[in-house]
Design a protein around this motif. Structure first.
Motif, PDB file in Angstrom:
ATOM      1  N   ARG A 368      -6.994   2.614 -23.941  1.00 44.17           N
ATOM      2  CA  ARG A 368      -8.268   3.309 -24.197  1.00 44.17           C
ATOM      3  C   ARG A 368      -9.473   2.529 -23.686  1.00 44.17           C
ATOM      4  NH1 ARG A 368      -7.008   5.444 -30.402  1.00 44.17           N
ATOM      5  NH2 ARG A 368      -5.089   6.567 -29.857  1.00 44.17           N
ATOM      6  N   GLY A 369      -9.305   1.957 -22.514  1.00 47.92           N
ATOM      7  CA  GLY A 369     -10.407   1.244 -21.882  1.00 47.92           C
ATOM      8  C   GLY A 369     -10.589  -0.184 -22.358  1.00 47.92           C
ATOM      9  N   LYS A 370      -9.800  -0.625 -23.347  1.00 50.56           N
ATOM     10  CA  LYS A 370      -9.922  -1.996 -23.842  1.00 50.56           C
ATOM     11  C   LYS A 370      -9.182  -2.960 -22.919  1.00 50.56           C
ATOM     12  CE  LYS A 370     -12.166  -0.675 -27.526  1.00 50.56           C
ATOM     13  NZ  LYS A 370     -13.605  -0.973 -27.695  1.00 50.56           N
ATOM     14  N   VAL A 371      -9.467  -4.237 -23.066  1.00 53.98           N
ATOM     15  CA  VAL A 371      -8.927  -5.249 -22.161  1.00 53.98           C
ATOM     16  C   VAL A 371      -7.711  -5.953 -22.743  1.00 53.98           C
ATOM     17  CG1 VAL A 371      -9.449  -7.439 -20.992  1.00 53.98           C
ATOM     18  CG2 VAL A 371     -11.158  -5.622 -21.056  1.00 53.98           C
ATOM     19  N   ASN A 372      -7.762  -6.272 -24.005  1.00 56.30           N
ATOM     20  CA  ASN A 372      -6.763  -7.144 -24.633  1.00 56.30           C
ATOM     21  C   ASN A 372      -6.021  -6.399 -25.737  1.00 56.30           C
ATOM     22  OD1 ASN A 372      -5.331  -9.182 -25.916  1.00 56.30           O
ATOM     23  ND2 ASN A 372      -7.073 -10.534 -26.231  1.00 56.30           N
ATOM     24  N   GLY A 373      -4.732  -6.152 -25.528  1.00 60.22           N
ATOM     25  CA  GLY A 373      -3.903  -5.567 -26.578  1.00 60.22           C
ATOM     26  C   GLY A 373      -3.293  -6.673 -27.409  1.00 60.22           C
ATOM     27  N   ALA A 374      -3.646  -6.741 -28.691  1.00 56.92           N
ATOM     28  CA  ALA A 374      -3.244  -7.868 -29.538  1.00 56.92           C
ATOM     29  C   ALA A 374      -2.945  -7.392 -30.947  1.00 56.92           C
ATOM     30  CB  ALA A 374      -4.340  -8.932 -29.557  1.00 56.92           C
ATOM     31  N   VAL A 375      -2.200  -8.214 -31.671  1.00 59.42           N
ATOM     32  CA  VAL A 375      -1.884  -7.958 -33.076  1.00 59.42           C
ATOM     33  C   VAL A 375      -2.973  -8.567 -33.948  1.00 59.42           C
ATOM     34  CG1 VAL A 375      -0.292  -8.540 -34.950  1.00 59.42           C
ATOM     35  CG2 VAL A 375       0.600  -7.783 -32.742  1.00 59.42           C
ATOM     36  N   GLU A 376      -3.469  -7.790 -34.897  1.00 56.69           N
ATOM     37  CA  GLU A 376      -4.455  -8.315 -35.847  1.00 56.69           C
ATOM     38  C   GLU A 376      -3.784  -9.270 -36.832  1.00 56.69           C
ATOM     39  OE1 GLU A 376      -8.054  -5.152 -36.447  1.00 56.69           O
ATOM     40  OE2 GLU A 376      -6.199  -4.719 -37.521  1.00 56.69           O
ATOM     41  N   THR A 377      -4.560 -10.221 -37.329  1.00 56.47           N
ATOM     42  CA  THR A 377      -4.004 -11.226 -38.243  1.00 56.47           C
ATOM     43  C   THR A 377      -4.716 -11.250 -39.589  1.00 56.47           C
ATOM     44  OG1 THR A 377      -5.430 -12.891 -37.210  1.00 56.47           O
ATOM     45  CG2 THR A 377      -3.185 -12.709 -36.383  1.00 56.47           C
ATOM     46  N   CYS A 378      -5.263 -10.122 -40.007  1.00 54.74           N
ATOM     47  CA  CYS A 378      -5.953 -10.095 -41.306  1.00 54.74           C
ATOM     48  C   CYS A 378      -5.244  -9.211 -42.311  1.00 54.74           C
ATOM     49  CB  CYS A 378      -7.398  -9.624 -41.146  1.00 54.74           C
ATOM     50  SG  CYS A 378      -7.547  -7.892 -40.645  1.00 54.74           S
ATOM     51  N   ARG A 379      -4.172  -8.580 -41.927  1.00 50.43           N
ATOM     52  CA  ARG A 379      -3.452  -7.717 -42.861  1.00 50.43           C
ATOM     53  C   ARG A 379      -1.962  -7.764 -42.544  1.00 50.43           C
ATOM     54  NH1 ARG A 379      -6.635  -4.368 -39.690  1.00 50.43           N
ATOM     55  NH2 ARG A 379      -8.117  -4.218 -41.398  1.00 50.43           N
ATOM     56  N   GLY A 380      -1.175  -7.693 -43.606  1.00 50.15           N
ATOM     57  CA  GLY A 380       0.275  -7.754 -43.454  1.00 50.15           C
ATOM     58  C   GLY A 380       0.916  -8.223 -44.737  1.00 50.15           C
ATOM     59  N   ARG A 381       2.237  -8.178 -44.784  1.00 48.28           N
ATOM     60  CA  ARG A 381       2.960  -8.570 -45.998  1.00 48.28           C
ATOM     61  C   ARG A 381       2.810 -10.049 -46.309  1.00 48.28           C
ATOM     62  NH1 ARG A 381       8.760  -5.323 -45.470  1.00 48.28           N
ATOM     63  NH2 ARG A 381       7.891  -3.208 -45.510  1.00 48.28           N
ATOM     64  N   ASP A 382       2.832 -10.873 -45.271  1.00 50.00           N
ATOM     65  CA  ASP A 382       2.723 -12.317 -45.468  1.00 50.00           C
ATOM     66  C   ASP A 382       1.249 -12.694 -45.587  1.00 50.00           C
ATOM     67  OD1 ASP A 382       2.777 -15.076 -45.394  1.00 50.00           O
ATOM     68  OD2 ASP A 382       4.430 -15.164 -43.976  1.00 50.00           O
ATOM     69  N   LYS A 383       0.772 -12.835 -46.814  1.00 45.96           N
ATOM     70  CA  LYS A 383      -0.652 -13.097 -47.045  1.00 45.96           C
ATOM     71  C   LYS A 383      -1.052 -14.491 -46.583  1.00 45.96           C
ATOM     72  CE  LYS A 383      -1.163  -9.074 -48.872  1.00 45.96           C
ATOM     73  NZ  LYS A 383      -1.832  -8.005 -48.087  1.00 45.96           N
ATOM     74  N   PHE A 384      -0.082 -15.399 -46.475  1.00 49.68           N
ATOM     75  CA  PHE A 384      -0.410 -16.756 -46.030  1.00 49.68           C
ATOM     76  C   PHE A 384      -0.715 -16.787 -44.536  1.00 49.68           C
ATOM     77  CE2 PHE A 384       1.096 -21.005 -44.543  1.00 49.68           C
ATOM     78  CZ  PHE A 384       0.089 -21.752 -45.132  1.00 49.68           C
ATOM     79  N   VAL A 385       0.081 -16.060 -43.763  1.00 51.91           N
ATOM     80  CA  VAL A 385      -0.101 -16.039 -42.313  1.00 51.91           C
ATOM     81  C   VAL A 385      -1.119 -14.991 -41.901  1.00 51.91           C
ATOM     82  CG1 VAL A 385       1.062 -15.661 -40.097  1.00 51.91           C
ATOM     83  CG2 VAL A 385       2.235 -16.897 -41.924  1.00 51.91           C
ATOM     84  N   MET A 386      -0.987 -13.786 -42.459  1.00 54.24           N
ATOM     85  CA  MET A 386      -1.820 -12.662 -42.031  1.00 54.24           C
ATOM     86  C   MET A 386      -3.063 -12.533 -42.908  1.00 54.24           C
ATOM     87  SD  MET A 386       0.032 -11.778 -39.502  1.00 54.24           S
ATOM     88  CE  MET A 386      -0.477 -10.168 -38.957  1.00 54.24           C
ATOM     89  N   SER A 387      -3.890 -13.534 -42.888  1.00 54.76           N
ATOM     90  CA  SER A 387      -5.115 -13.504 -43.691  1.00 54.76           C
ATOM     91  C   SER A 387      -6.284 -14.102 -42.917  1.00 54.76           C
ATOM     92  CB  SER A 387      -4.909 -14.276 -45.001  1.00 54.76           C
ATOM     93  OG  SER A 387      -4.574 -15.629 -44.725  1.00 54.76           O
TER      94      SER A 387
END
Length: 533
Positions: A368-387
């Motif tokens: 959709r016209g964006k440059v960088n396809g990446a995984v977000e790291t602020c949400r997920g089951r592992d609250k220690f890593v994905m926060s």
């Protein structure tokens, strides 16, 4: 039967009942109540007494006047019902002693300071001290244990820094043996790729992957896992970029271990003409990192000798000494449009990942016209890593950062990224990246500590397309609680952190996910004593 209770509740008369199933009646004065009503009333009263008892008990434990727990209700309600006062019973002298500044001269370990809780309790039972002596003894013991804990934590950081920054002798051996093979064996000096496959290097109908590394073994694992799990290996093109010293060993390895039908290109930074001419930002970034590293005079010994800084600050400074911050491999991804001017889209891979699924569907993702396809790291089951949010990497107490970004904006991860190079070339992302590097150096590293992710968060701000977390599972290099079952269900796993899978400090339960792509019967692997565990 019936119960007749006198109005004063002092007399009870039992009357015959008309039937067994008839409700027992209780008569108080001129009123009659069913047994069921009395039963529920008594039950409620019993519950109320027990509830007040619990609240009062919790009140004795929870003495924080600003708390919001059930103990606060006990503090306010329980004692009032039971006619008690709510003032603290802790002598004021204890607060005074504990709030006084710590005298370091009095905290030298000695027989006068208990070393364990058992020793402390034995002294208290024997000497029966007053409140002040009790508080002094307790404060000395806790402070001493706190200092020991701090020192142990710093030593742990130091040992991990040494372990993660050093090159294991097995990997050093592998590099030397491959370099020797490159000089003595013509088959180890093959052109990669072969001449007939060169057109594939610029053909956008292929799946193009880029990997920048000076670690031969790690690169071999990424390449093997990529090709092995691909449903269309004949359409895979892997562009490997390395530095001058590692080019010969890297070429030797992939000359002697071809991954056909995939196309493998091995190229050194010195092969790119634009890197050897004029002003090159990526090389300037290396020089800037070197200046930053020189700020920490005395090296790791001087850093850990600081008795005033908190352990996490010392850990950050030790991390700044890591050789990877002075490697062009750390900054090369910001120049992908110049490195591959004929390509429209690439997937950039770090050398500490393992690919466990076919990655060709990444080319079907609409950016959709964006440059960088990446995984977000602020949400997920592992609250220690994905926060992780912007405030996890950038210093929002600095006005330049505070006025430019939202501290709660979700961060994203390097390691497995889809880059739309066509869209990138229409932006000023690379220039923005180096502008903020300069600003950080001018501000004496007050915008962020070190690393390529903080300036990456800034440069790619507004250019991120979020992809499914399945494509990139993080934390296997610092989250030992990750289960192997969870990791096996991810498309790509990332050993980001100090516990790299090729190091002795790797988590043993996760390391097999990486070693499964190493052929331990290979003569180079065996001769360098590289083992699965």
């Amino acid at each position: 039967m019936q119960l007749h209770i006198s109005p004063s509740l002092r007399h009870v008369t039992v009357l015959p009942a008309k039937g067994f199933k008839e409700f027992i009646k209780v008569k108080v004065g001129s009123r009659r109540f069913s047994y069921r009503m009395v039963f529920y009333s008594l039950l409620f009263f019993t519950f109320l007494l027990r509830f007040i008892f619990v609240l009062t008990a919790v009140d004795n434990i929870d003495r924080d006047t600003k708390c919001s727990s059930i103990g606060c209700l006990g503090k306010r309600l329980g004692p009032r019902i039971l006619g008690r006062r709510t003032e603290s019973t802790v002598p004021e002298v204890i607060y005074q002693v504990l709030e006084e500044p710590v005298n370091q001269d009095e905290l030298q370990a000695g027989p006068q300071i208990p070393q364990t809780l058992e020793d402390f309790m034995a002294e208290i039972r024997d000497s029966r001290p007053d409140a002040k002596a009790f508080a002094l003894k307790l404060k000395a013991m806790v402070t001493l244990l706190e200092q020991r804990t701090r020192n142990a934590k710093i030593q742990e950081y130091l040992y991990r820094h040494v372990a993660s920054s050093s090159i294991p002798k097995q990997l050093y051996c592998l590099t030397l043996r491959l370099a020797n093979e490159h000089s003595s064996n013509a088959n180890a000096r093959l052109q990669l790729p072969s001449p007939e496959l060169i057109p594939a290097l610029v053909d956008n109908s292929f799946f193009h992957f880029v990997l920048a590394s000076d670690n031969v073994l790690a690169t071999s694992v990424v390449a093997s896992s990529l090709v092995y799990n691909s449903l269309h290996p004949e359409r895979v093109v892997l562009h490997i970029i390395t530095d001058r010293k590692t080019y010969s060993p890297m070429q030797a390895w992939f000359s002697l271990h071809p991954l056909t039908p995939a196309v493998i290109e091995v190229k050194g930074l010195h092969h790119f003409d634009w890197l050897t001419k004029g002003r090159v930002p990526v090389l300037e970034a290396m020089e800037k990192d070197q200046k930053v590293r020189s700020q920490f005079r005395g090296g790791s010994s001087a850093i850990v000798a600081n008795n005033t800084e908190k352990p996490y600050v010392i850990a950050a400074k030790l991390q700044a000494l890591s050789p990877k911050y002075n490697s062009p491999m750390n900054h090369i991804r910001i120049h992908l449009p110049e490195l591959f001017p004929s390509l429209n889209k690439v997937v950039f891979l770090d050398d500490d990942i393992v690919i466990q699924t076919d990655l060709s569907p990444l080319w079907d993702i609409d950016m959709r016209g964006k440059v960088n396809g990446a995984v977000e790291t602020c949400r997920g089951r592992d609250k220690f890593v994905m926060s992780k949010r912007f405030k996890s990497y950038l210093n929002f107490s600095h006005p330049l950062i505070a006025k430019s970004f939202d501290p709660n904006e979700c961060a994203w991860a390097y390691g497995m990224n889809i880059f739309d190079l066509e869209a990138w070339r229409k932006t000023t992302i690379s220039q923005t990246y180096h502008y903020w590097l300069d600003e950080n150096l001018k501000s004496d590293l007050s915008l962020w500590q070190l690393g390529t992710l903080p300036p990456g968060l800034i440069a790619f701000h507004g250019h991120i397309h979020v992809i499914d977390p399945f494509w990139h599972m993080l934390g296997l290099g610092y989250q030992e609680n990750t289960t192997i079952e969870t990791a096996e269900n991810a498309g790509v796993i990332h050993f980001n952190g100090r516990a790299k899978p090729w190091l002795d400090i790797a988590f043993p339960q996760l390391r097999p996910l990486w070693t499964k792509y190493i052929n331990f019967s290979d003569k180079f692997i065996k001769s360098c004593h590289i083992r699965a565990s």
